[in-house]
Design a protein around this motif. Structure first.
Motif, PDB file in Angstrom:
ATOM      1  N   SER A  47      12.109  27.440 113.951  1.00 43.46           N
ATOM      2  CA  SER A  47      11.984  26.214 114.366  1.00 43.46           C
ATOM      3  C   SER A  47      13.381  25.626 115.225  1.00 43.46           C
ATOM      4  O   SER A  47      14.160  26.050 115.476  1.00 43.46           O
ATOM      5  CB  SER A  47      12.225  25.361 112.702  1.00 43.46           C
ATOM      6  N   ASP A  48      13.129  24.176 115.712  1.00 37.72           N
ATOM      7  CA  ASP A  48      13.856  23.258 116.310  1.00 37.72           C
ATOM      8  C   ASP A  48      15.109  22.908 115.273  1.00 37.72           C
ATOM      9  O   ASP A  48      15.883  22.648 115.534  1.00 37.72           O
ATOM     10  CB  ASP A  48      13.720  22.411 117.274  1.00 37.72           C
ATOM     11  N   HIS A  49      15.147  23.395 114.279  1.00 41.13           N
ATOM     12  CA  HIS A  49      15.685  22.945 113.359  1.00 41.13           C
ATOM     13  C   HIS A  49      16.539  24.044 112.332  1.00 41.13           C
ATOM     14  O   HIS A  49      15.574  24.799 112.529  1.00 41.13           O
ATOM     15  CB  HIS A  49      15.286  21.934 112.020  1.00 41.13           C
ATOM     16  N   CYS A  50      17.401  23.999 111.895  1.00 37.62           N
ATOM     17  CA  CYS A  50      17.748  25.504 111.007  1.00 37.62           C
ATOM     18  C   CYS A  50      17.922  24.889 109.335  1.00 37.62           C
ATOM     19  O   CYS A  50      17.890  23.444 108.819  1.00 37.62           O
ATOM     20  CB  CYS A  50      19.161  26.067 110.989  1.00 37.62           C
ATOM     21  N   PRO A  51      17.599  25.565 107.917  1.00 35.79           N
ATOM     22  CA  PRO A  51      17.725  25.402 107.369  1.00 35.79           C
ATOM     23  C   PRO A  51      19.436  25.096 106.357  1.00 35.79           C
ATOM     24  O   PRO A  51      20.274  25.927 107.271  1.00 35.79           O
ATOM     25  CB  PRO A  51      17.316  26.980 106.519  1.00 35.79           C
ATOM     26  N   MET A  52      18.839  24.500 105.517  1.00 35.46           N
ATOM     27  CA  MET A  52      20.446  24.774 104.607  1.00 35.46           C
ATOM     28  C   MET A  52      20.575  24.886 103.650  1.00 35.46           C
ATOM     29  O   MET A  52      19.514  24.666 102.651  1.00 35.46           O
ATOM     30  CB  MET A  52      20.365  22.829 104.880  1.00 35.46           C
ATOM     31  N   ARG A  53      21.395  24.772 102.857  1.00 35.12           N
ATOM     32  CA  ARG A  53      21.466  25.219 100.849  1.00 35.12           C
ATOM     33  C   ARG A  53      22.801  25.238 100.582  1.00 35.12           C
ATOM     34  O   ARG A  53      23.538  24.577 101.057  1.00 35.12           O
ATOM     35  CB  ARG A  53      20.630  27.065 101.291  1.00 35.12           C
ATOM     36  N   MET A  54      21.932  24.661  99.424  1.00 32.18           N
ATOM     37  CA  MET A  54      23.134  24.243  98.398  1.00 32.18           C
ATOM     38  C   MET A  54      23.018  24.485  97.152  1.00 32.18           C
ATOM     39  O   MET A  54      21.581  24.679  96.788  1.00 32.18           O
ATOM     40  CB  MET A  54      22.945  22.283  98.236  1.00 32.18           C
ATOM     41  N   THR A  55      24.111  24.907  96.301  1.00 32.52           N
ATOM     42  CA  THR A  55      24.220  25.759  95.365  1.00 32.52           C
ATOM     43  C   THR A  55      24.813  24.605  94.528  1.00 32.52           C
ATOM     44  O   THR A  55      25.488  23.395  94.837  1.00 32.52           O
ATOM     45  CB  THR A  55      25.187  26.779  94.504  1.00 32.52           C
ATOM     46  N   ILE A  56      24.416  23.980  93.035  1.00 32.64           N
ATOM     47  CA  ILE A  56      24.537  23.044  92.017  1.00 32.64           C
ATOM     48  C   ILE A  56      24.186  23.839  91.081  1.00 32.64           C
ATOM     49  O   ILE A  56      22.931  23.938  90.283  1.00 32.64           O
ATOM     50  CB  ILE A  56      23.933  22.046  92.425  1.00 32.64           C
ATOM     51  N   ASN A  57      25.191  23.307  90.229  1.00 32.56           N
ATOM     52  CA  ASN A  57      25.181  23.873  88.199  1.00 32.56           C
ATOM     53  C   ASN A  57      25.389  22.627  87.626  1.00 32.56           C
ATOM     54  O   ASN A  57      25.525  21.640  87.829  1.00 32.56           O
ATOM     55  CB  ASN A  57      26.621  23.935  88.141  1.00 32.56           C
ATOM     56  N   LEU A  58      23.484  21.789  87.357  1.00 37.03           N
ATOM     57  CA  LEU A  58      22.763  21.342  86.803  1.00 37.03           C
ATOM     58  C   LEU A  58      23.179  21.683  85.471  1.00 37.03           C
ATOM     59  O   LEU A  58      22.666  22.433  84.750  1.00 37.03           O
ATOM     60  CB  LEU A  58      21.372  20.629  86.878  1.00 37.03           C
ATOM     61  N   HIS A  59      24.506  20.835  84.837  1.00 36.49           N
ATOM     62  CA  HIS A  59      24.071  20.797  83.140  1.00 36.49           C
ATOM     63  C   HIS A  59      22.681  20.773  82.748  1.00 36.49           C
ATOM     64  O   HIS A  59      22.151  19.884  82.783  1.00 36.49           O
ATOM     65  CB  HIS A  59      25.099  20.260  83.074  1.00 36.49           C
TER      66      HIS A  59
END
Length: 252
Positions: free
Chosen positions: A240-252
């Motif tokens: 794509s003309d954009h790239c992916p982002m990734r986030m990891t979060i601990n949802l209590h």
């Protein structure tokens, strides 16, 4: 919970260019994609471990959002706070026990700024919308917000002042959104970096020279910032003309 967000600029094209290989290698809990450019029944994606949710634009081959999730939500919902959110498939949300996930593809104000006034109306309506949700439980906003907030979010910031996505009006709306109780996750990790971008023109060698814009975001409620575990922009991933982002979060 590991979440990937990516403006795929046409999901069918992205699948042909390695989208599924990337998803398989990262194995996220949730994938939020924007600008899918398709209608119901136009694609079958072999993501057997995921439930699929869609918000199609009325206009064929245009806009649209989708979310693929391994975790069954309490409910899914589409944004109906603005005409463009409704007819152009620009907002898709999932409610979980501890959080709302909002996948958004913000309207572009256009090169000639012909859509700027509508864009600013969108910003006001979107702010009110997410504030209402944030009053109930924390919110994760991800997607293409079509604004470079700070000068370090554009490679050539001085020459782009006043251009679509870098107008004072658009940038001030982003400041207001952040000040209303949200944190820009990339700036939480990298407050001073000026070389992290998420979109590049298709002009020759522009991406190779990293002449880009950072217009894709993860924004999270201030109340869950301490639950962040990881964030990364995968600018080495094409398709794509954009790239992916990734986030990891601990949802209590």
């Amino acid at each position: 919970m590991k979440i990937i967000s990516w403006n795929v600029n046409g999901l069918r094209a992205a699948v042909r260019k390695g989208f599924l290989d990337y998803i398989e290698s990262e194995d996220p809990d949730i994938i939020a994609v924007q600008e899918i450019k398709l209608q119901s029944g136009q694609i079958e994606i072999p993501l057997d471990d995921y439930e699929c949710y869609w918000n199609y634009a009325e206009r064929k081959g245009y806009s649209g959002t989708a979310i693929f999730t391994k975790h069954t939500p309490i409910r899914s919902f589409i944004g109906d706070f603005h005409p463009a959110a409704d007819s152009e498939g620009r907002v898709l949300g999932l409610e979980f026990e501890n959080v709302y996930l909002i996948n958004v593809y913000t309207p572009n104000s256009k090169r000639t700024l012909e859509r700027l006034s509508e864009r600013l109306e969108w910003e006001d309506a979107f702010l009110h919308y997410v504030q209402q949700l944030n009053a109930i439980k924390p919110v994760i906003i991800c997607g293409d917000l079509n604004v470079a907030h700070q000068p370090q979010d554009v490679k050539n910031d001085r020459s782009n002042i006043g251009n679509s996505g870098f107008t004072d009006e658009e940038r001030s709306k982003m400041t207001r959104l952040l000040n209303s109780g949200f944190t820009d996750v990339l700036r939480h990790y990298y407050p001073e970096r000026d070389d992290i971008f998420t979109w590049w023109s298709y002009m020759k060698t522009v991406r190779e020279r990293n002449i880009g814009w950072r217009i894709d975001y993860f924004l999270i409620s201030d109340s869950i910032v301490d639950q962040l575990e990881h964030f990364q922009v995968d600018d080495h991933i094409y398709g794509s003309d954009h790239c992916p982002m990734r986030m990891t979060i601990n949802l209590h």
